[in-house]
Enzyme design. Structure first.
Site, PDB file in Angstrom:
ATOM      1  N   LEU A  92       0.827  -1.215   0.000  1.00  0.00           N
ATOM      2  CA  LEU A  92       0.000   0.000   0.000  1.00  0.00           C
ATOM      3  C   LEU A  92       0.859   1.262   0.000  1.00  0.00           C
ATOM      4  O   LEU A  92       0.582   2.222   0.716  1.00  0.00           O
ATOM      5  CB  LEU A  92      -0.962   0.010   1.201  1.00  0.00           C
ATOM      6  CG  LEU A  92      -2.009  -1.106   1.235  1.00  0.00           C
ATOM      7  CD1 LEU A  92      -2.846  -1.015   2.513  1.00  0.00           C
ATOM      8  CD2 LEU A  92      -2.910  -1.061   0.019  1.00  0.00           C
ATOM      9  N   CYS A  93       1.923   1.252  -0.796  1.00  0.00           N
ATOM     10  CA  CYS A  93       2.789   2.432  -0.886  1.00  0.00           C
ATOM     11  C   CYS A  93       3.132   2.732  -2.349  1.00  0.00           C
ATOM     12  O   CYS A  93       4.265   3.077  -2.673  1.00  0.00           O
ATOM     13  CB  CYS A  93       4.052   2.258  -0.045  1.00  0.00           C
ATOM     14  SG  CYS A  93       4.914   0.688  -0.250  1.00  0.00           S
TER      15      CYS A  93
END
Length: 291
Positions: free
Chosen positions: A88-89
């Site tokens: 999630l980056c």
């Protein structure tokens, strides 16, 4: 057009997602401040340490005697890939994995073909991507990011230094994301071992007295400089990770808000159409009764 109940369900789902992404954005912003301070504080120290090392080595003839400066033909190579343990980056992990694969396939294509190229992964995401593509991962140190301290990093750095000193590897490189700002990360590949001593200019205008000797200082500085270089790479990657996650969650929150607006408009149109249909049915029924 989707039914009213289905649209309401989608709106509620997107609102929940927006709350999660907004919370993750705030958490990453708080962690980024701490990680950014850490990397900005160590950079001047690392640069000054390298400057002193270069200045001293310029006035010595036998600096190559150090085991960490011995240059050999790179028959056995270790690439240390620094990624993150969580996703999630955005493209943070995929970009640095592509960089490591690019270095392996271009700079060390011969070693890769002979099976003499190994990977050490610091971060679960990078290890997962390399293993999925069939590259040889001989070690992982994912727990370093659980408690990122100089003492913990020094242990791994010493293991790599010992592998080089024992001639298990002829060259070791670090592949990691350098922190530029919250939205920008620079993929870097830099040589860790052997140490490349840049040619410096011995300043003859000053007559320094070194205590202990220059040779002893060089002997102590090289291992310390290597540990600092390793630690700085992980701090860089840590700050870059939080910046990338904060940016990704900010974009996700904005996208969720935009989607909620679109779904709300669709819901209102569907509701209006339903009401209009009911009115038409009532009017038609009344006319049928009167007719």
């Amino acid at each position: 057009m989707a039914g009213l109940k289905e649209i309401r369900t989608r709106i509620a789902s997107v609102k929940t997602t927006r709350q999660v992404t907004s919370a993750m954005k705030m958490v990453s912003a708080a962690k980024l401040k701490k990680a950014q301070d850490a990397i900005l504080q160590i950079r001047p120290y690392a640069e000054k340490l390298h400057e002193i090392l270069t200045s001293l080595s310029a006035s010595l003839e036998n600096v190559e005697d150090s085991v960490y400066t011995q240059s050999r033909m790179p028959e056995n190579v270790l690439l240390i890939l620094v990624s993150s343990n969580r996703g999630l980056c955005g493209g943070f992990n995929s970009n640095i994995s592509k960089k490591a694969i690019e270095v392996a396939n271009t700079k060390y294509a011969r070693q890769l073909q002979l099976g003499n190229l190994d990977f050490m992964c610091i971060g679960k995401q990078g290890a997962r991507q390399l293993k999925h593509r069939g590259y040889k991962v001989v070690a992982d140190e994912n727990e370093l990011f659980d408690e990122l301290t100089f003492e913990n990093v020094s242990r791994v750095a010493e293991e790599c230094m010992k592998s080089f000193a024992d001639k298990h590897y002829d060259r070791i490189e670090l592949v990691y994301n350098q922190f530029k700002n919250a939205a920008v990360q620079v993929q870097a590949a830099e040589q860790f071992l052997p140490v490349e001593m840049e040619e410096g200019e011995d300043n003859g205008n000053f007559d320094f007295i070194y205590e202990p000797s220059k040779e002893h200082i060089i002997k102590e500085l090289i291992p310390r400089s290597l540990k600092i270089q390793f630690y700085k790479a992980l701090l860089d990657s840590n700050a870059a990770e939080h910046g990338a996650r904060m940016t990704a969650m900010h974009q996700a929150t904005d996208n969720a808000t935009e989607l909620i607006g679109s779904l709300t408009l669709e819901y209102n149109k569907a509701r209006q159409a339903a009401i209009t249909g009911e009115i038409l049915e009532i009017v038609s029924g009344a006319e049928a009764l009167n007719g």
